[in-house]
Write a protein that holds these residues in place. Sequence first.
Motif, PDB file in Angstrom:
ATOM      1  N   ALA A 441     -50.521  32.086 -32.873  1.00 42.18           N
ATOM      2  CA  ALA A 441     -51.931  32.459 -32.870  1.00 42.18           C
ATOM      3  C   ALA A 441     -52.684  31.606 -31.859  1.00 42.18           C
ATOM      4  O   ALA A 441     -52.525  30.378 -31.815  1.00 42.18           O
ATOM      5  N   LEU A 442     -53.501  32.256 -31.023  1.00 42.80           N
ATOM      6  CA  LEU A 442     -54.307  31.527 -30.039  1.00 42.80           C
ATOM      7  C   LEU A 442     -55.568  30.979 -30.709  1.00 42.80           C
ATOM      8  O   LEU A 442     -56.090  31.556 -31.667  1.00 42.80           O
ATOM      9  N   ASP A 443     -56.074  29.864 -30.141  1.00 46.38           N
ATOM     10  CA  ASP A 443     -57.316  29.242 -30.623  1.00 46.38           C
ATOM     11  C   ASP A 443     -57.226  28.920 -32.106  1.00 46.38           C
ATOM     12  O   ASP A 443     -58.218  28.907 -32.823  1.00 46.38           O
ATOM     13  N   GLN A 444     -56.024  28.713 -32.603  1.00 42.49           N
ATOM     14  CA  GLN A 444     -55.822  28.355 -34.005  1.00 42.49           C
ATOM     15  C   GLN A 444     -54.864  27.174 -34.066  1.00 42.49           C
ATOM     16  O   GLN A 444     -54.211  26.808 -33.080  1.00 42.49           O
ATOM     17  N   ASP A 445     -54.791  26.596 -35.244  1.00 40.01           N
ATOM     18  CA  ASP A 445     -53.807  25.550 -35.479  1.00 40.01           C
ATOM     19  C   ASP A 445     -52.406  26.107 -35.237  1.00 40.01           C
ATOM     20  O   ASP A 445     -52.126  27.251 -35.601  1.00 40.01           O
ATOM     21  N   PRO A 446     -51.489  25.351 -34.612  1.00 39.75           N
ATOM     22  CA  PRO A 446     -50.140  25.880 -34.335  1.00 39.75           C
ATOM     23  C   PRO A 446     -49.431  26.412 -35.584  1.00 39.75           C
ATOM     24  O   PRO A 446     -48.603  27.305 -35.490  1.00 39.75           O
ATOM     25  N   GLN A 447     -49.749  25.835 -36.735  1.00 45.50           N
ATOM     26  CA  GLN A 447     -49.108  26.282 -37.967  1.00 45.50           C
ATOM     27  C   GLN A 447     -49.938  27.349 -38.698  1.00 45.50           C
ATOM     28  O   GLN A 447     -49.699  27.596 -39.879  1.00 45.50           O
ATOM     29  N   PHE A 448     -50.897  27.954 -37.985  1.00 46.72           N
ATOM     30  CA  PHE A 448     -51.824  28.866 -38.667  1.00 46.72           C
ATOM     31  C   PHE A 448     -51.094  30.029 -39.334  1.00 46.72           C
ATOM     32  O   PHE A 448     -51.340  30.353 -40.492  1.00 46.72           O
ATOM     33  N   LEU A 449     -50.180  30.684 -38.597  1.00 45.37           N
ATOM     34  CA  LEU A 449     -49.502  31.850 -39.157  1.00 45.37           C
ATOM     35  C   LEU A 449     -48.724  31.492 -40.410  1.00 45.37           C
ATOM     36  O   LEU A 449     -48.761  32.191 -41.425  1.00 45.37           O
ATOM     37  N   GLU A 450     -48.025  30.367 -40.352  1.00 42.00           N
ATOM     38  CA  GLU A 450     -47.246  29.955 -41.518  1.00 42.00           C
ATOM     39  C   GLU A 450     -48.167  29.631 -42.693  1.00 42.00           C
ATOM     40  O   GLU A 450     -47.903  30.029 -43.835  1.00 42.00           O
ATOM     41  N   ASP A 451     -49.272  28.910 -42.413  1.00 43.40           N
ATOM     42  CA  ASP A 451     -50.231  28.603 -43.484  1.00 43.40           C
ATOM     43  C   ASP A 451     -50.876  29.882 -44.019  1.00 43.40           C
ATOM     44  O   ASP A 451     -51.169  29.985 -45.205  1.00 43.40           O
TER      45      ASP A 451
END
Length: 747
Positions: A441-451
């Motif tokens: 995910a862009l402009d998000q925390d690198p772990q955003f999708l997993e979270d």
Amino acid sequence: MRAVWIVSLVVSFGMASLVCAHPKPEAAYLNGDDPLRILILYSNQRSLPANMDLQRGLWWSLQESIDAHQIELYEEYLDIHRLPQGSEKSNMAPYLKRRYWGFEPDVIVAVGPQSIDFSRELLSGIFPDSPLIFAGLWEGQLTAEEVTQWSGGVFYELSVPKVLELVMGLLPDTQEIVLVGGSASFDQELLQAIRLELEDLVPWHVGEITDASPVEIEQAIQQLAEGAVVLFTTYFMDYEGNAFIPRRVLERIAKESPVPIFGFFDTMLGAGAVGVVSASTVEHGRKLGKLVLRMVAGESAEEIGVLTVPATEVLIDDRGMQRYDLDVESLPAEAKVFYGAPGLLEAHPVFVFLGSTVVLIQTSLILALLWARREKQKAESQAVEMERYFSTVFRESPNPKAVLRVSDCVFQDINPAYEEFFGIKREDAIGRTAEEVGIRALDQDPQFLEDFFKAGRRHRGHELKVQIASGDVRSVELFCSTVEIGGVSLYLIVALDVSDRIQAEKLRHNLARDNRIAQLGQISASIAHEINQPLGSILSNAESALMHLDALNVPNQELREILAEIKSEDRRATRVVENIRAMLGGYSESKAPVNLLQVIDEAGCMVQGEARRRGIDLCLPPSDICLCTVVGERVLLVQVLLNLIFNAMDAVESLPASQRLVVVDCDAITDSNQICVSVSDYGRGIPPNEIAELFEFYYSTKKKGMGLGLAISRYIIEDHRGRISVGNLKEGGACFKIWLPSKPNDA
């Protein structure tokens, strides 16, 4: 049992069928696309036992073709015996003509003599092309020449010798035979045919009881001496014209009869007749159905011939045998005995009931267990089928879908649409996380999708930008649901591409901004127009004062300087207003050649998404129209079209979905070197008293309208040396038209 058959056969046989039309040349109707329509015309009412038995046999023969929609069966009951004399045929003919108007049957079957007569006189004029088939007539009732006039038919055998043989076997001391029948034409015709044949077969006296009411017949029979036998034919009508059902008449006269009564139709069994020798009415119906099938399959009338149902049924009522003390051993071998001595159930009802109850309970328990087992198997089969079904839906879905394990967000499966959208292969994705296959995910925390997945709740429409493995960026809307399969918790992810929607929203945002700028520009034009008048007046007065001062040679230098300063400031104010107007208008005074089709396409592209959202059908002109070039400002012309299209969509939005239509058209008017662009809706139109004020500033027909859109549109069109008008359509709705001069070199 079979007792109900005789009256029925009499009625059906009192309703024999005629079909006086020519057979169609190639009659393989069952191979056609449309079902074969067969019209059955019965002579009398439906409730007659013979009618019901014949109908049963006919339906059994045709049931397979009816279920396969190869044949459609229609049935009509003329009921001629019971209707007022002289009116039944004249009324029935126009009734059938109206009922089957434009729906001519492919085959017509007439059952019984009355139906035959009706068909001869009237039916051929109603359905001249329909092949006709007869049924319900005994052999010899038609001559050989008459038979050739029809497309086919079925006779039944009227066997007087076989009835006489049965009587002689049971009652060898018979000395007199008495015929009993009614006064209807069919009754009389049948009675006379039997009488003539009997006179050639027996030496005894053959008497008749006819032209009498049922009461009179009952009284006459009670006067008969021992050694007499009654042969009951049919009784449809008495001498006063009262209609009867023959079976009911037989039941009445047999109740107290001192002598045995025999009959010729199976529907008489059980109504008081000791014995009956007849052709089977049900078999008559079956043969009729087979004849129809053979005809429609292509066989000609000559190949089929006339079918006959033989009188093979010897039916005996055991109650009559016992009543008149007749010997069962004297019956022929083919005889079938009905209504015999009571069986086990009648003799021991209590024991049979208890035993049946026990068996029923046990059977019910067994059936319940079998049913439960079947339901379990059915549920298991359905579960397997549903799993296969959802697997197919998952694979064939056009939307990208993926299944992730809840515990670690590892891909368990992805469908082909997911592979194509994110640029990854299924075998590379399974067993890895989104981050590991290059989806982040862009402009998000690198772990955003997993979270996001581990949040443990359902997500509906979470929108974000995603970078895929190839480095491309996609705008997606994620939907996440939790399911459990085989004890494993899984995420079902659906990703929707919303790039087009975002682009459309951006266009709508720009459209709104341009609309506001154009409105401000036109408002500034209005302000400039109002301010320029007093400024012009000031300038004129100042110049006039200076001219007077010069003429009078007034040496007041200070006054001259003041007036000159007024003149200078006035001109400066004018320039300031013009600059503000140009700045707010967002356009320059220079105009260039513009293709109106491109203007229409651009406006259509900007509103297409909104039209789909509102369920409105937006029709644009074809792209091959010529002579569509004008000189003007493209942005302003697009703005005018957008105003008109949005107004049209507002007008039809509240209508039913099928009427939500907005049409944009463009025509070149060669004789005046003009191009006409029209925007039509099919809403409720504009009240005539409001049309004149529609283009005025601040006048609006909408509750929340500002009254600027159409006024600004008129200003822009007039600035382009054109004109705009509006009118109501005859079929409802309004039509706005714009006329613009075409570019000279395109005229």
